[in-house]
Design a protein around this motif. Structure first.
Motif, PDB file in Angstrom:
ATOM      1  N   ALA A 131       0.453  -1.494  -0.014  1.00 22.15           N
ATOM      2  CA  ALA A 131      -0.281  -0.046  -0.159  1.00 22.15           C
ATOM      3  C   ALA A 131       1.390   1.295  -0.102  1.00 22.15           C
ATOM      4  CB  ALA A 131      -0.784   0.271   1.721  1.00 22.15           C
ATOM      5  N   GLU A 132       2.241   0.817   0.788  1.00 20.85           N
ATOM      6  CA  GLU A 132       2.897   2.311   0.601  1.00 20.85           C
ATOM      7  C   GLU A 132       3.660   2.312  -0.556  1.00 20.85           C
ATOM      8  OE1 GLU A 132       3.805   1.363   5.053  1.00 20.85           O
ATOM      9  OE2 GLU A 132       5.969   1.275   3.853  1.00 20.85           O
ATOM     10  N   ILE A 133       3.294   1.583  -2.129  1.00 26.39           N
ATOM     11  CA  ILE A 133       4.526   1.515  -3.489  1.00 26.39           C
ATOM     12  C   ILE A 133       3.655   2.429  -4.409  1.00 26.39           C
ATOM     13  CG2 ILE A 133       6.069   0.501  -4.643  1.00 26.39           C
ATOM     14  CD1 ILE A 133       7.397  -0.008  -1.997  1.00 26.39           C
ATOM     15  N   ASP A 134       4.361   3.093  -5.281  1.00 24.22           N
ATOM     16  CA  ASP A 134       2.985   3.820  -6.290  1.00 24.22           C
ATOM     17  C   ASP A 134       4.088   2.868  -6.667  1.00 24.22           C
ATOM     18  OD1 ASP A 134       2.398   5.126  -8.551  1.00 24.22           O
ATOM     19  OD2 ASP A 134       1.274   6.411  -6.927  1.00 24.22           O
ATOM     20  N   THR A 135       4.061   2.354  -7.876  1.00 27.09           N
ATOM     21  CA  THR A 135       5.007   2.101  -9.169  1.00 27.09           C
ATOM     22  C   THR A 135       5.145   3.037 -10.156  1.00 27.09           C
ATOM     23  OG1 THR A 135       3.504   0.569 -10.122  1.00 27.09           O
ATOM     24  CG2 THR A 135       5.260  -0.100  -8.365  1.00 27.09           C
ATOM     25  N   VAL A 136       3.548   3.487 -10.456  1.00 26.44           N
ATOM     26  CA  VAL A 136       3.254   4.907 -11.718  1.00 26.44           C
ATOM     27  C   VAL A 136       4.153   6.328 -11.434  1.00 26.44           C
ATOM     28  CG1 VAL A 136       1.774   5.750 -13.066  1.00 26.44           C
ATOM     29  CG2 VAL A 136       0.772   3.729 -11.753  1.00 26.44           C
TER      30      VAL A 136
END
Length: 433
Positions: free
Chosen positions: A269-274
């Protein structure tokens, strides 16, 4: 037609005949007779059996030798009235027992240990995580309770506090400082509850500060063995060849210059690959402030490997332990580093002093590389490490987190880490300010 209630004579006959089993002797009231054990007589007891909210429950009413049939019947009738009124008699009895225990505690002066346990329970919900509460309990158990854990809380004085702190004040200054603060908090809490009066013997200013040296005077710098930055590409090659969650987690920690605890606690939930961002919430940061980490191509590639190996979504840990969705242990990384050997040798990867490198030490490796091999400004490097600026005036004007500049820095770091060992890379000038 309901079964006839037993008489006292019928109960006595069943006991003499050792009629094993459970017998209904009145509405809801049962007599249980157990077979005698070798060297012992048989046992018999009363119980009240009932149903509430579709759930069957049994409430013990005492041993037959202690409770007569008439008393057991009266207890069962009282309990039956509660059930018919929608109340659970067993729950009510447990609640009354807790209230009685609390009243008994309030009627006497609690010990420091009991006061500490109450303080921890009252504050636990507002603390960052369960680990923080465990640390509170563990440090008091180790350093305070042996000296005055069983002493009534209103009798704790300066001599008690010094007895706990003196053995560790110079050898473990950071721990000692935390212990002092926790003792002070417990005693303040006890004062609010009416158990103490007067000044707090664990206070620092104007009290213990006059009796103990300042922490800064005895503070030993904690050493984390760090790999020389020039050796990192060779180490990276050996690390990248290893499989498993521990190797993946360490690769991600190195590429992000993050603390190992921050990496091991990371969730999808902490990761935003975009947006190419890892946002660590304040509750998991040492400084208590949210920290955004720009993700390089190499860091995203590590995440892709981790996603393929795990759940890959929501609150699931990014780096899960083998066979579970739970978090990976920091010891797993430590053990891996101990087993890793320099190519062609039987010796582990060590720092200049010959100590086996640590996961936390790679933050120093990054800091040394950035300071010696790049032209990036100090404040950008320190922000990448989530360090606050020591100069208060400078910090007051530094409102942003320099994310764009840090993205460039971390991309260069990733290129350096993953390059073939022995390759030469030119030093880059920092982007125009």
């Amino acid at each position: 037609m309901a079964p006839k209630a037993w008489t006292t004579k019928e109960v006595e006959a069943a006991l003499r005949g050792q009629c094993e089993g459970r017998h209904r002797v009145a509405p809801g009231l049962y007599l249980r007779i157990e077979a005698p054990k070798p060297g012992e007589g048989g046992r018999a007891s009363w119980s009240f059996r009932y149903q509430i909210n579709g759930r069957s429950r049994i409430m013990g009413l005492g041993a037959v030798g202690d409770v007569t049939l008439a008393a057991a019947r009266r207890k069962a009738e009282e309990a039956l009235l509660l059930v018919r009124g929608g109340a659970d008699p067993l729950t009510l009895r447990e609640q009354r027992a807790r209230e009685a225990a609390a009243a008994a505690l309030a009627a006497r002066m609690p010990s420091f240990r009991e006061a500490a346990q109450q303080h921890i329970e009252s504050q636990q919900a507002g603390w960052r995580n369960e680990k923080h509460a465990a640390q509170w309990a563990a440090t008091l158990e180790t350093y305070a309770y042996p000296h005055f854990g069983d002493v009534p809380v209103d009798r704790i004085d300066t001599d008690h506090v010094r007895a706990a702190l003196n053995p560790i004040w110079t050898t473990k200054p950071e721990t000692a400082s935390r212990v002092r603060g926790r003792i002070e908090a417990v005693l303040d809490s006890a004062k609010v509850r009416g158990w103490r009066s007067g000044e707090n013997p664990a206070r620092w200013k104007g009290h213990l500060a006059l009796l103990l040296p300042k922490k800064a005077k005895v503070q030993a710098v904690e050493h984390h063995a760090a790999l020389d930055w020039r050796d990192l590409p060779a180490f990276w090659g050996a690390l990248a060849a290893r499989g498993g969650a521990a190797a993946l987690a360490l690769r991600f920690a190195i590429l992000t210059a993050a603390r190992s605890g921050e990496v091991l606690g990371a969730t999808w939930a902490e990761i935003d690959t975009v947006q190419r961002l890892w946002t660590i919430p304040a509750a998991r940061m040492k400084a208590g402030r949210e920290h955004r980490v720009p993700l390089s191509d190499a860091a995203l590639a590590v995440l892709a490997e981790a996603r393929a190996a795990g759940d890959g979504e929501g609150d699931a840990r990014v780096f899960a332990g083998r066979g579970s969705g739970g978090g990976l242990s920091s010891m797993a990384i430590t053990m891996m580093l101990r087993k890793m050997k320099r190519p062609g040798t039987k010796k582990p990867w060590t720092d200049a002093a010959g100590e086996t490198v640590t996961a936390h030490g790679f933050r120093s490796t990054f800091r040394d590389w950035a300071g010696e091999a790049t032209h990036h400004p100090r404040e950008v490097i320190e922000q990448a490490l989530a360090h606050g600026l020591k100069d208060k005036a400078e910090a007051a004007y530094a409102r942003g987190d320099l994310l764009t500049k840090r993205a460039t820095l971390m991309a260069e770091w990733a290129t350096y880490c993953t390059r073939p060992a022995g390759a030469v890379l030119p030093m880059h000038k920092a982007a125009a300010q």
